[in-house]
Scaffold this motif. Structure first.
Motif, mmCIF file in Angstrom:
data_model
loop_
_atom_site.group_PDB
_atom_site.id
_atom_site.type_symbol
_atom_site.label_atom_id
_atom_site.label_comp_id
_atom_site.label_asym_id
_atom_site.label_seq_id
_atom_site.Cartn_x
_atom_site.Cartn_y
_atom_site.Cartn_z
ATOM 1 N N LEU A 320 59.793 58.969 11.085
ATOM 2 C CA LEU A 320 60.138 59.757 9.896
ATOM 3 C C LEU A 320 61.626 59.677 9.547
ATOM 4 C CD1 LEU A 320 58.037 62.979 10.683
ATOM 5 C CD2 LEU A 320 57.336 60.939 9.424
ATOM 6 N N PHE A 321 62.297 58.591 9.971
ATOM 7 C CA PHE A 321 63.706 58.450 9.603
ATOM 8 C C PHE A 321 63.865 57.828 8.220
ATOM 9 C CE2 PHE A 321 67.471 55.689 9.380
ATOM 10 C CZ PHE A 321 68.454 56.658 9.429
ATOM 11 N N LYS A 322 63.002 56.856 7.911
ATOM 12 C CA LYS A 322 63.147 56.140 6.640
ATOM 13 C C LYS A 322 63.090 57.066 5.423
ATOM 14 C CE LYS A 322 61.646 51.878 4.434
ATOM 15 N NZ LYS A 322 61.741 52.394 3.076
ATOM 16 N N GLN A 382 62.318 63.016 24.880
ATOM 17 C CA GLN A 382 61.514 63.466 23.737
ATOM 18 C C GLN A 382 62.137 64.705 23.098
ATOM 19 O OE1 GLN A 382 57.393 63.573 25.495
ATOM 20 N NE2 GLN A 382 56.868 62.900 23.422
ATOM 21 N N THR A 383 62.544 65.640 23.951
ATOM 22 C CA THR A 383 63.177 66.866 23.442
ATOM 23 C C THR A 383 64.458 66.543 22.691
ATOM 24 O OG1 THR A 383 62.281 68.105 25.316
ATOM 25 C CG2 THR A 383 64.126 69.107 24.108
ATOM 26 N N LEU A 384 65.219 65.566 23.213
ATOM 27 C CA LEU A 384 66.472 65.172 22.563
ATOM 28 C C LEU A 384 66.214 64.736 21.126
ATOM 29 C CD1 LEU A 384 69.306 63.051 24.107
ATOM 30 C CD2 LEU A 384 68.370 62.393 21.896
ATOM 31 N N PHE A 385 65.139 63.967 20.914
ATOM 32 C CA PHE A 385 64.865 63.455 19.577
ATOM 33 C C PHE A 385 64.017 64.419 18.737
ATOM 34 C CE2 PHE A 385 65.841 59.579 21.961
ATOM 35 C CZ PHE A 385 66.773 59.000 21.107
ATOM 36 N N ASN A 386 63.278 65.306 19.388
ATOM 37 C CA ASN A 386 62.448 66.264 18.640
ATOM 38 C C ASN A 386 63.251 67.443 18.111
ATOM 39 O OD1 ASN A 386 60.254 64.713 19.192
ATOM 40 N ND2 ASN A 386 59.382 66.024 20.762
ATOM 41 N N THR A 387 64.368 67.731 18.761
ATOM 42 C CA THR A 387 65.191 68.865 18.331
ATOM 43 C C THR A 387 65.678 68.626 16.902
ATOM 44 O OG1 THR A 387 65.930 69.221 20.599
ATOM 45 C CG2 THR A 387 67.239 70.238 18.841
ATOM 46 N N PRO A 388 65.437 69.575 15.985
ATOM 47 C CA PRO A 388 65.810 69.369 14.578
ATOM 48 C C PRO A 388 67.287 69.030 14.408
ATOM 49 C CG PRO A 388 64.433 71.312 14.823
ATOM 50 C CD PRO A 388 64.779 70.874 16.197
ATOM 51 N N VAL A 389 67.552 68.190 13.417
ATOM 52 C CA VAL A 389 68.927 67.806 13.074
ATOM 53 C C VAL A 389 69.344 68.622 11.855
ATOM 54 C CG1 VAL A 389 70.429 65.939 12.301
ATOM 55 C CG2 VAL A 389 68.633 65.485 13.986
ATOM 56 N N ARG A 390 70.434 69.343 11.982
ATOM 57 C CA ARG A 390 70.922 70.172 10.883
ATOM 58 C C ARG A 390 72.142 69.502 10.256
ATOM 59 N NH1 ARG A 390 68.422 75.098 11.219
ATOM 60 N NH2 ARG A 390 67.369 75.504 13.217
ATOM 61 N N GLN A 391 72.047 69.193 8.971
ATOM 62 C CA GLN A 391 73.154 68.612 8.224
ATOM 63 C C GLN A 391 73.307 69.369 6.916
ATOM 64 O OE1 GLN A 391 75.373 66.325 8.974
ATOM 65 N NE2 GLN A 391 74.514 65.815 10.978
ATOM 66 N N ASP A 392 74.488 69.959 6.763
ATOM 67 C CA ASP A 392 74.746 70.780 5.582
ATOM 68 C C ASP A 392 73.684 71.886 5.509
ATOM 69 O OD1 ASP A 392 76.862 69.063 5.055
ATOM 70 O OD2 ASP A 392 75.623 67.744 3.830
ATOM 71 N N THR A 393 72.946 71.935 4.420
ATOM 72 C CA THR A 393 71.913 72.971 4.274
ATOM 73 C C THR A 393 70.528 72.429 4.609
ATOM 74 O OG1 THR A 393 71.685 72.429 1.926
ATOM 75 C CG2 THR A 393 73.236 74.178 2.510
ATOM 76 N N TYR A 394 70.465 71.186 5.105
ATOM 77 C CA TYR A 394 69.182 70.546 5.369
ATOM 78 C C TYR A 394 68.855 70.586 6.854
ATOM 79 C CZ TYR A 394 70.069 68.640 0.707
ATOM 80 O OH TYR A 394 70.348 68.500 -0.629
ATOM 81 N N VAL A 395 67.549 70.637 7.119
ATOM 82 C CA VAL A 395 67.053 70.559 8.495
ATOM 83 C C VAL A 395 66.007 69.454 8.527
ATOM 84 C CG1 VAL A 395 65.891 71.741 10.379
ATOM 85 C CG2 VAL A 395 67.456 73.015 8.896
ATOM 86 N N PHE A 396 66.220 68.475 9.402
ATOM 87 C CA PHE A 396 65.313 67.332 9.491
ATOM 88 C C PHE A 396 64.592 67.357 10.836
ATOM 89 C CE2 PHE A 396 68.915 65.907 6.839
ATOM 90 C CZ PHE A 396 68.232 65.719 5.641
ATOM 91 N N ASN A 397 63.269 67.253 10.763
ATOM 92 C CA ASN A 397 62.447 67.217 11.974
ATOM 93 C C ASN A 397 61.956 65.789 12.197
ATOM 94 O OD1 ASN A 397 62.115 70.174 12.798
ATOM 95 N ND2 ASN A 397 61.593 70.225 10.615
ATOM 96 N N LEU A 398 62.485 65.167 13.226
ATOM 97 C CA LEU A 398 62.099 63.805 13.557
ATOM 98 C C LEU A 398 61.472 63.777 14.941
ATOM 99 C CD1 LEU A 398 64.988 63.647 11.833
ATOM 100 C CD2 LEU A 398 64.577 61.207 12.117
ATOM 101 N N SER A 399 60.969 62.636 15.303
ATOM 102 C CA SER A 399 60.426 62.439 16.648
ATOM 103 C C SER A 399 60.678 60.991 17.046
ATOM 104 C CB SER A 399 58.929 62.771 16.685
ATOM 105 O OG SER A 399 58.212 61.875 15.850
ATOM 106 N N ALA A 400 60.242 60.635 18.232
ATOM 107 C CA ALA A 400 60.490 59.277 18.707
ATOM 108 C C ALA A 400 59.290 58.743 19.464
ATOM 109 C CB ALA A 400 61.724 59.258 19.612
ATOM 110 N N SER A 401 59.021 57.465 19.255
ATOM 111 C CA SER A 401 58.035 56.748 20.071
ATOM 112 C C SER A 401 58.811 56.034 21.169
ATOM 113 C CB SER A 401 57.267 55.732 19.224
ATOM 114 O OG SER A 401 56.576 56.391 18.177
#
Length: 704
Positions: A320-322, A382-401
């Motif tokens: 879900l990065f793209k 997994q936790t490192l990459f699952n932890t939401p990324v907060r940038q400005d007012t946005y929150v992005f939920n990603l994961s990793a294979s």
């Protein structure tokens, strides 16, 4: 001491011995200080000029030249006064005059070499007194030599005074401990010319003196020879000085060059360090880059060989990065990657992280003796990459294979370990649960071999020459009619049985998907058009869209051209999009789907209900149909909850005007189960596997 002995001898002779040769002997004793002064000055000058051969040479050339010229002149005066010089006493007196001149010249040059700063010091009182003493001696010796009485009590007092001053100078030097270095003679061109000019003037005067017979030719020759030698010596010293100057200049230049070279070397070392840092570091995330990963891992394998030590490689691909890149721009995407880079740099020393490109990472982990398995490590990552990324007012939920390989149990070759971990990651990516991890196992070797074989085939493949299309029927169980066909690309020949799900990802990686997708459009539409015409059917075409094709403008244009050219209604074309693609769809992909919908093409969402569900995407993208997940269809046979979920989906779909298709129907029971729930469009092995055009046409003939 000599003067005291002289006066004692004089007293004894006057009152006791009355020797006729008294005055000569007494004069010799009386003049002996000049000898000691000469020795003292010479020793002192040689000591102070130790190691300075050029200055010593100049010192003695000056002293001898002036002393000899002065000696010749005194000799001339002496000869004029007494006539010819015949006695040994006269010769001795002349030698003492020369010696006195020598001491005077030594004293004068001492003043020059000591320099202005040190002249004021009391140590030179000795030299001053010595000069006065010797000048008086010259006058005294001359008078004695021509037979006149030199006795003068006033001069005797001055002699005594000079001796006292000499003693004071020595006392001051001992008490004050003055120390000074002699300065260098001036060997510049200007000074050299001045010395030569003075010598030339003296030579000219000597020439006139010889011409007018004031000096004999013999006397003139002495002066000429000495001055010529002095001039030659002056130029030799000048040349020697120039050589030293050049050498000094060269040494200074060498020192400067060495300093510059040293400075440049330091700069080069710093630049090399920076270049090494730049070449080994990913500038965005601060992690090591792909190039350095190869060097690092090769070194580790060499160090770990035959040591029993272990390490693990974690190959990581973000999910879900793209969409973040496409929706919020590359700047926001870079910030997200930078955040993950910061997190990985904060991992303990046992970890070493690399960015391999795009949203792909590699983490090296040193396995300690106490670690029996790596599950806890993989879950931590997994936790490192699952932890939401907060940038400005946005929150992005990603994961990793995450794919994992272990040294040395999986392999001792780095290339194999990387490939194995990548294959394990790819296996996770292809599974229904992308947010997971998987260890490499021998069963994945087949997958690796298959992928490698597909890559090799696609390097030289053409869609027309290497691919064949398979068609799977879609049935309306109310009428029993084939209402559609989903198309699948297969490789021809020995690789024909390989699933399209294995081919499509490799085709995307190889850049082959664009021309393959366009070939599928024209070939499938042309075939369906013929069948519809020949058998008076209204079979629709279903084509699976890959993520790349969603945003490929060339693909959309080719689709429009093909339907227009073959007069195939866009409403008879269903574009199948997987649920996983929709969940990660970017705004550009959503926009493309809306445009396709507006052109009249039908959009269908595949694998619905088997994973994450976001109903807002269905509304935003104007989907015509939903294909139930195979797992949901299978569970509905015996699971009441699965049926409840399907009923809820059907209610939602009915309200939205969406058609539901049950896929993966493998037996009559599943078909009846779906029929009971009110789903009448079916697809699956129960009605027919994907087959080539000839086999599909045979079914059409049979149901005609």
């Amino acid at each position: 001491m000599c003067i005291a002995l002289g006066y004692i001898y004089r007293f004894v002779n006057h009152f006791v011995a009355n020797i006729e040769a008294f005055y000569f002997i007494w004069g010799i004793i009386y003049l002996m200080p000049s000898v000691f002064f000469a020795l003292n000055e010479t020793t002192f000058m040689l000591y102070k000029l130790k190691g300075r051969k050029r200055d010593i040479s100049h010192l003695f050339s000056n002293c001898f030249a002036v002393s000899i010229v002065g000696y010749v002149l005194i000799y001339k005066f002496f000869s004029a006064a007494v006539g010819s010089i015949e006695t040994s006493a006269q010769v001795h007196y002349l030698l003492f005059i020369f010696l006195a001149f020598f001491v005077v010249m030594m004293g004068v040059q001492t003043f020059y070499l000591v320099g202005e700063e040190n002249i004021k010091r009391g140590t030179l009182l000795t030299t001053i007194a010595m000069l006065i003493y010797e000048l008086m001696d010259i006058q005294y010796i001359y008078l004695v030599a021509i037979g006149k009485d030199p006795e003068n009590y006033f001069e005797d007092l001055v002699y005594m005074l000079t001796l006292i001053v000499m003693t004071m100078g020595i006392a001051i030097q001992v008490h004050k401990k003055y120390y000074f270095e002699f300065q260098h003679w001036d060997y510049t061109e200007k000074s050299t010319r001045l010395r030569v000019l003075i010598s030339a003037v003296v030579l000219i005067i000597t020439g006139f003196a010889a011409y007018y017979e004031y000096l004999s030719y013999t006397e003139a020759n002495y002066i000429v020879i000495v001055l010529m030698a002095y001039m030659i010596m002056t130029y030799i010293l000048r040349t020697d000085s120039l050589t030293d100057e050049l050498l000094d200049k060269e040494k200074k230049q060498n020192i400067i060059l060495e300093e510059k070279v040293e400075e440049q070397t330091k700069n080069l070392i710093e630049v090399n360090k920076k270049l090494e840092l730049l070449s080994s570091t990913d500038m965005l995330t601060g992690l090591y880059n792909r190039w350095y990963a190869g060097i690092f891992l090769d070194d580790i394998v060499i160090k770990y060989k035959n040591t029993g030590k272990k390490f693990a490689l974690f190959v990581i691909d973000l999910n879900l990065f793209k969409p973040i890149n496409d929706t919020y721009g590359h700047e926001m995407g870079d910030k997200v990657l930078e955040e993950f880079g910061n997190r990985m740099r904060e991992l303990p020393d046992e970890y070493t992280s690399f960015r391999m490109g795009g949203d792909e990472f590699l983490i090296f982990y040193r396995i300690g003796e106490k670690v029996e398995n790596l599950n806890s490590i993989a879950e931590k990552l997994q936790t490192l990459f699952n932890t939401p990324v907060r940038q400005d007012t946005y929150v992005f939920n990603l994961s990793a294979s995450i794919g994992i390989s272990i040294y040395p149990q999986d392999s001792v070759v780095i290339e194999d370990l990387l490939q194995y971990a990548d294959t394990a990651m790819y296996s996770v990516k292809q599974s229904g649960h992308k947010d997971g991890y998987k260890y490499f196992n021998s069963g994945l070797i087949t997958l690796i071999s298959a992928k490698a074989a597909i890559e090799e085939r696609l390097r030289t493949a053409t869609p027309e020459g290497d691919f064949i299309l398979y068609y799977q029927p879609q049935v309306n169980i109310k009428t029993g009619e084939i209402i559609g066909a989903e198309v699948f690309p297969h490789l021809k020949g020995v690789m024909e049985d390989i699933s399209p799900s294995e081919i499509i990802p490799v085709a995307e990686e190889c850049g082959f998907m664009s021309k393959l997708g366009i070939w599928i459009i024209y070939t499938a539409l042309n075939q369906i058009s013929k069948w519809n015409k020949n058998y008076n059917k209204a079979i629709s075409l279903t084509i699976n869209l890959s993520p790349l094709q969603l945003i490929d403008e060339e693909y959309a244009s080719a689709l429009k051209r093909a339907t227009e050219l073959l007069e195939f209604s866009p409403s008879m074309v269903t574009l199948d999009v997987s649920n996983a693609v929709i969940m990660g769809a970017a705004s550009s992909a959503k926009h493309a789907m809306k445009e396709l919908h507006e052109e009249g093409y039908m959009l269908s969402l595949n694998d619905f209900g088997g994973g994450d569900i976001n109903l807002s995407y269905i509304h935003d993208c104007d989907f015509y149909g939903l294909k139930l997940s195979r797992s949901l269809v299978k569970e509905a046979e015996n699971d009441t909850k699965a049926k409840v979920l399907i009923n809820a989906i059907m209610a939602f779909a009915e309200q939205m005007g969406i058609v539901i298709t049950a896929v993966g129907i493998e037996n009559k029971e599943q078909s009846e189960s779906m029929k009971e729930l009110g789903i009448y469009q079916h697809q699956g092995y129960f009605y027919g596997r994907p087959m080539n055009a000839e086999s599909f046409e045979a079914i059409l003939k049979g149901v005609r």
